[in-house]
Design an enzyme around this catalytic site. Sequence first.
Site, PDB file in Angstrom:
ATOM      1  N   GLY A   1      49.673  37.130   7.942  1.00 54.03           N
ATOM      2  CA  GLY A   1      50.926  37.854   7.994  1.00 54.03           C
ATOM      3  C   GLY A   1      52.113  36.901   7.930  1.00 54.03           C
ATOM      4  O   GLY A   1      51.963  35.683   7.815  1.00 54.03           O
TER       5      GLY A   1
ATOM      6  N   GLN B   1      57.160  34.018  10.553  1.00 53.57           N
ATOM      7  CA  GLN B   1      58.565  33.872  10.925  1.00 53.57           C
ATOM      8  C   GLN B   1      59.365  34.949  10.202  1.00 53.57           C
ATOM      9  O   GLN B   1      59.352  35.024   8.971  1.00 53.57           O
ATOM     10  CB  GLN B   1      59.093  32.485  10.547  1.00 53.57           C
TER      11      GLN B   1
ATOM     12  N   GLU C   1      64.071  34.288   1.375  1.00 53.27           N
ATOM     13  CA  GLU C   1      63.705  34.918   0.094  1.00 53.27           C
ATOM     14  C   GLU C   1      62.313  34.492  -0.363  1.00 53.27           C
ATOM     15  O   GLU C   1      61.583  35.268  -0.977  1.00 53.27           O
ATOM     16  CB  GLU C   1      64.742  34.594  -0.992  1.00 53.27           C
TER      17      GLU C   1
ATOM     18  N   ARG D   1      59.686  33.839   1.560  1.00 53.07           N
ATOM     19  CA  ARG D   1      58.718  34.662   2.303  1.00 53.07           C
ATOM     20  C   ARG D   1      58.698  36.098   1.764  1.00 53.07           C
ATOM     21  O   ARG D   1      57.650  36.733   1.680  1.00 53.07           O
ATOM     22  CB  ARG D   1      59.093  34.660   3.794  1.00 53.07           C
TER      23      ARG D   1
ATOM     24  N   GLU E   1      70.872  26.513   5.145  1.00 50.29           N
ATOM     25  CA  GLU E   1      69.439  26.765   5.326  1.00 50.29           C
ATOM     26  C   GLU E   1      68.624  26.187   4.175  1.00 50.29           C
ATOM     27  O   GLU E   1      67.578  25.565   4.370  1.00 50.29           O
ATOM     28  CB  GLU E   1      69.199  28.279   5.438  1.00 50.29           C
TER      29      GLU E   1
END
Length: 595
Positions: free
Chosen positions: A67, A70, A87, A89, A120
């Site tokens: 799954g 985060q 994006e 993930r 980021e």
Amino acid sequence: MTTKASTTRKRRSTTATAKKEVNRKKVPLLQIENIPIGKIKPDPKQPRKTFDEKQLQQLSDSIKIFGVLQPITVRKSGKNFIIVMGERRFRASKIANKKTIPSIVRTYENNEVLEVQIIENLQRKDVEPTEEAEAIAYLSDKYAPSEIAERLGRTDNFIRQRLKLAGLIDGFKYYVRSGEMTISLGVGVALFEPEEQQMMLETMGEEFNAHQINRMINNRTYDLEKAPFDIADKTLVAKAGSCAECPFNAANQGNLFGEGKMVCTKSPCFETKKTKSFLNLIEKSKKENILLIPEIRKYWADEEKNQLVISQLENNGLKVYLLDDIEIIENPIVPTLDAIKIEYQHYDYSEDELKAELDEAIQSYKEDLENYNSAEKNGFVNGIIFHPETYQNKNVFIKVIEKSKNDSSEYAAPLANRKMADCTPEEQIIKINEREIRKKHIENNKQFEEVVQMVRETDYIDTKKTFSTDEMVAFSISLFENNVDFTAQQKYFSKLLGDTSKMTSVETVAHFKKNFKKEIFHKLIRYILTRQVHFGESNHVNNLTNISFYRAMQGYYKPKIADIEKSYAEKRDKRVARLKERITVLEKKIQELKD
């Protein structure tokens, strides 16, 4: 019974609890929601443009099993959500056919979203350099380079280099993204204005050529450490100011050329300062009655560029002496062991031999220093010698060579020793042709050195291609001309044989055969090929080793060698055309004399 102390403790406890409650209200807990993937959209303004498909698939495989570990961060947009962070993930979850994805919904103001996305992305390890540069350039509108460096955990110099890389035109950015162009080379090109970058791109052609780009950069930049003027002088050209503080000094844009390396990237300004410094040198010569000598031999005096310098000196009322007309005494440099080691780095000298060379150099230095200190007593006067192209100069002692008054006629001297003006038209043609032969020879020397240097800068030695016939011929001739002596075998090639101190010759051969690897053999041969070429008076048209090496390299670097050959051919063709015009005029004079 309640004491005063216990009442105080209760009051403190109540106050602390109240503060905790206030803090909880100020920082609400972030809620993680499983939002349907269909309601989530990528941000079209997201600074990250590239995603590695292989890595996405690997992440997707992990998500199928474990799954999304985060949650992604999104912001509300009508009935849907826009991705702020995560994006990659999100894309991997879609590949894994997930229906929902854990998300944190946050509210942002104005351009805060883009700034968060940029920071980021820049904290990733796999960020593409040109995207990274563009993102840092965006942040530079709001933050100083040092602030950006602190936020990203990078050095100031890294940020400055990326800011410079952001100025690269798209044509060159393509080569950086494809990996054909190194970041450092991209930064070097980005030093120039977009129009000049475009010209460099078009000059290079369709195939990327790092060597050619390096040459174009070198032709457009100047090493300020070798400038013929004081780079801290603010008055030499008042509008330009000091080079040390100039924004076009690469050292002030980050260490683009190495730690503290000062390189001028604005050629018109440098040329203006260089010319002004030369005019100042002429004025100093006239004012202080110092002989000003260009580093020109009579042999090269007829060169157009040298004639220009000579005419400048004459137009300013200076008598022109060339190197052939004078004796020079320079202030000698104190020899050191480090300098000796550099001078003899290609020789198999032991420490004792190097010290012996140093002792000899010190003795020569003492003799030269004595001559220098007694120069004025021996008829020498103050002078300045300067290079006719760079105008770099140095103070020396000079004595003009007196010619004998009893010399009958200069016409009796050998043709090679006579001035062009003292020769008949027929003799001038002979001298012109002889000089051209010599110039071609010197050009061939330089051209060969440039090709060898280009090859040495590539990964030729480590290439895994099968040996060509030309390479084997080159190697055979190289071995024939350059036998390796016993000392070199022991010092440089002992690793190939292993420790042979306790082996017989037969055992040594058997040991080498047992441990022999084809790759070692190839690497050794290619190493020798690049080291056994000859420079100086030897080049690729007059020396067996060099000819064979040059031809062998055509199999690897034909376009690059062709580019070098073309640049020399163009110069040569222009010069030959001018020589033909001169010879035509002389031939007419000869015909007129006959008529």
